[in-house]
Design an enzyme around this catalytic site. Sequence first.
Site, PDB file in Angstrom:
ATOM      1  CG  HIS A 151      -1.753   0.911   1.496  1.00 19.05           C
ATOM      2  ND1 HIS A 151      -1.440   2.651   1.375  1.00 19.05           N
ATOM      3  CD2 HIS A 151      -3.874   0.909  -0.039  1.00 19.05           C
ATOM      4  CE1 HIS A 151      -2.817   3.677   1.205  1.00 19.05           C
ATOM      5  NE2 HIS A 151      -3.960   2.257   0.941  1.00 19.05           N
TER       6      HIS A 151
ATOM      7  CD  GLU B  64      -5.406   1.753  -3.406  1.00 21.74           C
ATOM      8  OE1 GLU B  64      -6.759   2.183  -3.228  1.00 21.74           O
ATOM      9  OE2 GLU B  64      -4.330   2.063  -2.840  1.00 21.74           O
TER      10      GLU B  64
ATOM     11  N   GLY C  10      -7.333   8.730  -0.394  1.00 22.77           N
ATOM     12  CA  GLY C  10      -7.675   9.359   1.527  1.00 22.77           C
ATOM     13  C   GLY C  10      -7.988  11.666   0.881  1.00 22.77           C
TER      14      GLY C  10
ATOM     15  CB  SER D 188     -11.778   9.901  -3.364  1.00 24.57           C
ATOM     16  OG  SER D 188     -10.290  10.660  -2.671  1.00 24.57           O
TER      17      SER D 188
ATOM     18  N   GLY E 167     -11.187   2.580   0.693  1.00 24.17           N
ATOM     19  CA  GLY E 167     -10.834   3.651   1.979  1.00 24.17           C
ATOM     20  C   GLY E 167     -11.870   4.049   2.867  1.00 24.17           C
ATOM     21  N   GLY E 168     -12.172   4.825   2.889  1.00 26.36           N
ATOM     22  CA  GLY E 168     -12.653   6.150   3.546  1.00 26.36           C
ATOM     23  C   GLY E 168     -14.441   5.651   3.343  1.00 26.36           C
TER      24      GLY E 168
HETATM   25  P1  PGA Z   1     -10.109   6.050   0.159  1.00 29.58           P
HETATM   26  O1  PGA Z   1      -8.587   4.898   0.291  1.00 29.58           O
HETATM   27  O2  PGA Z   1     -10.738   4.895  -0.248  1.00 29.58           O
HETATM   28  O3  PGA Z   1     -10.157   6.566   1.235  1.00 29.58           O
HETATM   29  O4  PGA Z   1      -9.019   7.367  -0.742  1.00 29.58           O
HETATM   30  C1  PGA Z   1      -8.186   3.979  -0.535  1.00 29.58           C
HETATM   31  C2  PGA Z   1      -6.894   3.488   0.130  1.00 29.58           C
HETATM   32  O5  PGA Z   1      -6.139   4.123   1.730  1.00 29.58           O
HETATM   33  O6  PGA Z   1      -6.504   1.852   0.117  1.00 29.58           O
END
Ligand code: PGA
Length: 236
Positions: free
Chosen positions: A87, A158, A164, A200, A221-222
């Site tokens: 990650h 990613e 995020g 995101s 993630g979020g």
């Molecule tokens: P996010 O995080 O969806 O909040 O952007 C993705 C991740 O941490 O892999």
Amino acid sequence: MNGSLAANEVLLKGIREGVENAGAPVNCTIAVCPSFPYLVQVSQALAGSPISWGAQDVSLQESGAFTGEVSAAMLNDFNCAWALVGHSERRALHGETSEQVALKAKAALAHHITPVVCVGETLQDREQGNTLAVIQAQLAPVLALGEQAVNKMVIAYEPVWAIGTGLTASPEQAQEVHAYIRAQLNAIGAGNVQILYGGSVKAANAGSLFAMNDIDGALVGGAALVAEEFLNITTA
Ligand code: PGA
């Protein structure tokens, strides 16, 4: 590093009930990856459900004097099906190299855990026109593990600038990189490996991302911290 016993209980109940009431979407695998201490809780809360679980990292070492590390064998004790490796936060904050990420993927596979290998460029990489070169360099040691190993993995693209931040890559921007990753996989006979997009992702943008040819799913993630939002992504 999100969650607590109390918050997880509510979230897992919501996700499990949502999936069981609606029926798991066809051709869709759903998994959750909590922080290590909550693996017992997650394995108990999801036992017998269509939802699997995994970890957010794994040691590249088998066992021994590596204080603080968690091995693939340990994860296997908790029936982890998945382990994220590489990650961007692990790479940036803990100095993980692409070679180490490949060794983590190898360690996971040795214990029947599917590694979800994360790759992605920074905003600076993108602005300097280096996106595909960065992805290639991150993938190279992983692909060097060979066709058999790579066919048992999942890749997650990613872009660091989208994690995020609320800035999602456009479906076209994501597809361009996914197609590049697909070509790299194809070249070693692993063209059917699933390629997830992360950064995101939310219910409102998941459908247009999933409509792209080479986007097979999402690493969320979020938005995964709210059961309804997560469920809406699984059906987008
Ligand atoms: P996010 O995080 O969806 O909040 O952007 C993705 C991740 O941490 O892999």
